[in-house]
Design an enzyme around this catalytic site. Sequence first.
Site, mmCIF file in Angstrom:
data_model
loop_
_atom_site.group_PDB
_atom_site.id
_atom_site.type_symbol
_atom_site.label_atom_id
_atom_site.label_comp_id
_atom_site.label_asym_id
_atom_site.label_seq_id
_atom_site.Cartn_x
_atom_site.Cartn_y
_atom_site.Cartn_z
ATOM 1 C CG HIS A 1 -25.681 20.646 -2.964
ATOM 2 N ND1 HIS A 1 -26.956 20.912 -3.412
ATOM 3 C CD2 HIS A 1 -25.652 21.050 -1.665
ATOM 4 C CE1 HIS A 1 -27.674 21.432 -2.427
ATOM 5 N NE2 HIS A 1 -26.913 21.536 -1.368
ATOM 6 C CE LYS B 1 -36.092 22.565 3.192
ATOM 7 N NZ LYS B 1 -37.310 22.492 2.349
ATOM 8 C CE1 TYR C 1 -32.808 24.524 2.480
ATOM 9 C CE2 TYR C 1 -31.619 22.680 3.461
ATOM 10 C CZ TYR C 1 -32.511 23.173 2.522
ATOM 11 O OH TYR C 1 -33.118 22.310 1.637
ATOM 12 C CB SER D 1 -32.335 19.003 3.908
ATOM 13 O OG SER D 1 -30.935 18.830 3.921
ATOM 14 C CB SER D 2 -29.842 14.378 5.719
ATOM 15 O OG SER D 2 -28.878 14.894 4.819
ATOM 16 C CB CYS D 3 -28.601 19.905 6.677
ATOM 17 S SG CYS D 3 -29.996 20.974 6.318
#
Length: 322
Positions: free
Chosen positions: A180, A141, A137, A108-110
């Site tokens: 989301h 990742k 989270y 994920s881009s987070c």
Amino acid sequence: MNPNSRIFLAGHQGMVGKAILKKLVESGYRNILVKTKTELDLINQSKVMEFFLEYKPEVVIIAAAKVGGINANNSSPAEFIYENLMIEANLIHNSYQVGVGKLLFLGSSCIYPKFAKQPIKEGELMNGHLEPTNEPYAVAKIAGIKLCESYNRQYNLDFRSVMPTNLYGQFDNFHLTNGHVIPSLMHRFHLAKIKNLPKVEVWGSGEPLREFLHVDDLSDACLFILQLPKSKYQKNTEKLLSHINIGSGNELRISELVSMIKAEVGYEGDVVFNSDYPDGTPRKMIDSSKLMRLGWKPEINLKKGLHSTYEWFKENFDSMRK
């Protein structure tokens, strides 16, 4: 990979997994292994090991994850870090154990720092503090990426990682508070329309900039990356920086997104932004130039994607409420 490769798709019941499964079938892959959560608990180390020893997949795609919006991440941080760490560790280690030839891990881009340079290149990984609201989270990742890299380095494997931007589309989580931004807003505006409510509250200021990618574009990009020759993938990545961004290349303010969703739904009331709720990262657009140089590009623009998503939502709205 060939049409008869035994492909284990973990997480086939989620939005991303469903899109990847559909893409695999459309592309002619005939030997796809899937298991429901009831059939295989990916958090259970011994059960995952038993599955791999029995079925011996040749390709593994990790789309399984515990996911949610800001509210869910804030309220259940322990579950988000524990469950995601266990899922990826079990799948990646057992893939090595049985000799899986190729693996794709979806992140994920987070994973990127809250104040990363924009647009965010892959090299920004671990170059600053993470966004606090989803740090557990994100840490999980990041660990998944490093697991893939570590097994590649030690055992000369072909485990790849991709980092999608914010996703949306059919089979998304349309929960009013735990979903989301796009599906949650779509649900709120739809309810406001059918109930003739005078206003809709939107969490945050509406100022943050976000990038969105339709899940069907993501599935197409995943298969594109998975099918790249190992030599080409390695030539375009580094041993300690091996992941590839997947984004649309376009961004907009949340307030603009709200206007687009409001128009798509046909709601005619007022919109109230509630700044008591957190905005999250002020801007988050990833740099997908590496992937696009390799020859891939998205096909579904946001207006078209919102329309198809809302049409799917309306068709499934009654079943969601049961």
